[in-house]
Design an enzyme around this catalytic site. Structure first.
Site, PDB file in Angstrom:
ATOM      1  N   ASP A 141      16.618   0.615  15.513  1.00 19.53           N
ATOM      2  CA  ASP A 141      16.436   1.828  14.722  1.00 19.53           C
ATOM      3  C   ASP A 141      15.323   1.647  13.713  1.00 19.53           C
ATOM      4  O   ASP A 141      15.293   2.289  12.665  1.00 19.53           O
ATOM      5  CB  ASP A 141      17.739   2.197  14.014  1.00 19.53           C
ATOM      6  CG  ASP A 141      17.713   3.603  13.440  1.00 19.53           C
ATOM      7  OD1 ASP A 141      18.472   3.877  12.476  1.00 19.53           O
ATOM      8  OD2 ASP A 141      16.916   4.421  13.933  1.00 19.53           O
ATOM      9  N   LYS A 144       9.320   2.657  15.626  1.00 17.40           N
ATOM     10  CA  LYS A 144       9.475   2.981  17.056  1.00 17.40           C
ATOM     11  C   LYS A 144       8.481   2.232  17.925  1.00 17.40           C
ATOM     12  O   LYS A 144       8.771   1.939  19.073  1.00 17.40           O
ATOM     13  CB  LYS A 144       9.374   4.496  17.260  1.00 17.40           C
ATOM     14  CG  LYS A 144      10.270   5.295  16.304  1.00 17.40           C
ATOM     15  CD  LYS A 144      11.697   4.737  16.190  1.00 17.40           C
ATOM     16  CE  LYS A 144      12.391   5.214  14.914  1.00 17.40           C
ATOM     17  NZ  LYS A 144      13.651   4.456  14.631  1.00 17.40           N
ATOM     18  N   ASP A 169      17.943   4.078  18.968  1.00 26.69           N
ATOM     19  CA  ASP A 169      17.931   5.409  18.373  1.00 26.69           C
ATOM     20  C   ASP A 169      16.542   6.032  18.578  1.00 26.69           C
ATOM     21  O   ASP A 169      15.553   5.341  18.808  1.00 26.69           O
ATOM     22  CB  ASP A 169      18.240   5.327  16.871  1.00 26.69           C
ATOM     23  CG  ASP A 169      18.429   6.709  16.238  1.00 26.69           C
ATOM     24  OD1 ASP A 169      18.189   6.842  15.035  1.00 26.69           O
ATOM     25  OD2 ASP A 169      18.825   7.656  16.964  1.00 26.69           O
ATOM     26  N   ASN A 170      16.460   7.351  18.510  1.00 28.56           N
ATOM     27  CA  ASN A 170      15.191   8.081  18.433  1.00 28.56           C
ATOM     28  C   ASN A 170      14.299   7.968  19.658  1.00 28.56           C
ATOM     29  O   ASN A 170      13.061   8.025  19.530  1.00 28.56           O
ATOM     30  CB  ASN A 170      14.386   7.629  17.223  1.00 28.56           C
ATOM     31  CG  ASN A 170      15.170   7.662  15.946  1.00 28.56           C
ATOM     32  OD1 ASN A 170      15.403   6.629  15.327  1.00 28.56           O
ATOM     33  ND2 ASN A 170      15.603   8.842  15.532  1.00 28.56           N
ATOM     34  N   GLU A 199      19.099  13.571  13.609  1.00 31.27           N
ATOM     35  CA  GLU A 199      20.098  13.649  12.550  1.00 31.27           C
ATOM     36  C   GLU A 199      19.943  14.885  11.667  1.00 31.27           C
ATOM     37  O   GLU A 199      18.850  15.227  11.244  1.00 31.27           O
ATOM     38  CB  GLU A 199      20.065  12.381  11.670  1.00 31.27           C
ATOM     39  CG  GLU A 199      18.698  11.960  11.200  1.00 31.27           C
ATOM     40  CD  GLU A 199      18.042  10.946  12.113  1.00 31.27           C
ATOM     41  OE1 GLU A 199      18.342  10.917  13.316  1.00 31.27           O
ATOM     42  OE2 GLU A 199      17.194  10.183  11.638  1.00 31.27           O
TER      43      GLU A 199
HETATM   44  O1  LIG Z   1      11.025   5.671  11.275  1.00 33.74           O
HETATM   45  C1  LIG Z   1      12.232   5.700  11.455  1.00 33.74           C
HETATM   46  N1  LIG Z   1      12.976   4.602  11.313  1.00 33.74           N
HETATM   47  C2  LIG Z   1      12.335   3.348  10.943  1.00 33.74           C
HETATM   48  C3  LIG Z   1      12.123   3.237   9.453  1.00 33.74           C
HETATM   49  O2  LIG Z   1      13.348   3.006   8.843  1.00 33.74           O
HETATM   50  C4  LIG Z   1      12.922   6.995  11.801  1.00 33.74           C
HETATM   51  C5  LIG Z   1      12.218   8.192  11.635  1.00 33.74           C
HETATM   52  C6  LIG Z   1      12.820   9.431  11.918  1.00 33.74           C
HETATM   53  C7  LIG Z   1      12.068  10.702  11.740  1.00 33.74           C
HETATM   54  C8  LIG Z   1      11.191  10.860  10.668  1.00 33.74           C
HETATM   55  C9  LIG Z   1      10.504  12.047  10.498  1.00 33.74           C
HETATM   56  C10 LIG Z   1      10.691  13.088  11.402  1.00 33.74           C
HETATM   57  F1  LIG Z   1      10.028  14.248  11.226  1.00 33.74           F
HETATM   58  C11 LIG Z   1      11.542  12.940  12.486  1.00 33.74           C
HETATM   59  C12 LIG Z   1      12.238  11.740  12.653  1.00 33.74           C
HETATM   60  C13 LIG Z   1      14.152   9.476  12.379  1.00 33.74           C
HETATM   61  C14 LIG Z   1      14.853   8.276  12.544  1.00 33.74           C
HETATM   62  O3  LIG Z   1      16.144   8.280  12.984  1.00 33.74           O
HETATM   63  C15 LIG Z   1      14.251   7.041  12.269  1.00 33.74           C
HETATM   64  O4  LIG Z   1      14.992   5.907  12.495  1.00 33.74           O
HETATM   65 MG   LIG Z   2      16.745   6.388  13.622  1.00 38.02          MG
END
Ligand SMILES: O=C(NCCO)c1cc(-c2ccc(F)cc2)cc(O)c1O
Ligand SMILES: [Mg+2]
Length: 214
Positions: A141, A144, A169-170, A199
């Site tokens: 997580d 990416k 995740d993601n 989320e």
């Molecule tokens: O970068 C991420 N994690 C690593 C740093 O801790 C991360 C980003 C996003 C996200 C952000 C900005 C948006 F516009 C969409 C998604 C969502 C997540 O679940 C994530 O884990």
């Molecule tokens: Mg995430």
């Protein structure tokens, strides 16, 4: 000077959650993210899927990449059997400080070790620093663009065993296309995609579960 979003999230946990009660910490963070400020925790929908996979695997050794504020750390730690070794890695020192306090508010500080540093540096040190030979469960997580190099690092360092489960995740938003292509085209992984949403939003996202076949 202005506080940070993680600091405001910590304050909301300290104000609204009961010390020693992980469920109340999870609820307080979800409430904060739904009603005050969006934050990149795995959230309640994907968090329930995470819970089900952790429960199914019932791991003895766990690694989380990307602690952030400790939300998924608390979700995972609350489900683990006594004696489980759980390590979580976080690059950002300010996040480490907040996460340790949120994990402590949940009363789970003895269940997990929060390590500051980059996954690329720390993964090769898992054996020597923590005496871990292989991981039963890994939650990806973090950044990416690190998912692919880090899964290759796990293979090279011999940190996976037949049956090791990786949950990412993601994989849709923000996305990890090269990672998805790798695990889905590799004969060494059995994969399953869990559709969900980013989320606290209606944006499409999901989790990819990959079982290492040895
Ligand atoms: O970068 C991420 N994690 C690593 C740093 O801790 C991360 C980003 C996003 C996200 C952000 C900005 C948006 F516009 C969409 C998604 C969502 C997540 O679940 C994530 O884990
Ligand atoms: Mg995430």
């Amino acid at each position: 000077t202005r506080s940070t979003r993680p600091q405001r999230m910590l304050k909301a946990v300290q104000k609204n959650a009961t010390k020693g009660n992980p469920e109340s910490v999870i609820s307080a963070i979800d409430y904060f993210c739904k009603h005050s400020e969006w934050a990149m925790n795995v959230g309640d929908e994907k968090g329930s899927i995470l819970d089900s996979v952790v429960t199914e695997v019932n791991p003895s050794t766990v690694l989380e990449l990307g602690t952030y504020c400790g939300y998924s750390t608390v979700r995972i730690a609350r489900l683990l059997s006594p004696g489980t070794k759980f390590i979580t890695l976080e690059f950002n020192p300010a996040n480490v400080t907040v996460a340790r306090q949120i994990i402590a508010h949940a009363g789970l500080q003895d269940k997990v070790t929060v390590v500051e540093g980059s996954s690329g540096d720390l993964i090769p040190q898992m054996k020597e620093r923590f005496g871990i030979t292989t991981f039963d469960f890994i939650f990806l997580d973090h950044w990416k663009d690190r998912y692919l190099p880090d899964i290759k690092l796990f293979e090279e360092c011999g940190l996976l065993r037949k049956g090791s489960v990786l949950l990412a995740d993601n994989v849709i938003c923000p996305g990890a296309p090269e990672y998805l292509e790798y695990v889905r085209n590799s004969p060494r992984y059995e994969n399953r995609y869990y559709p969900a949403h980013l989320e606290y939003t209606k944006v499409e996202d999901g989790l990819e579960k990959s079982v290492f076949l040895g």
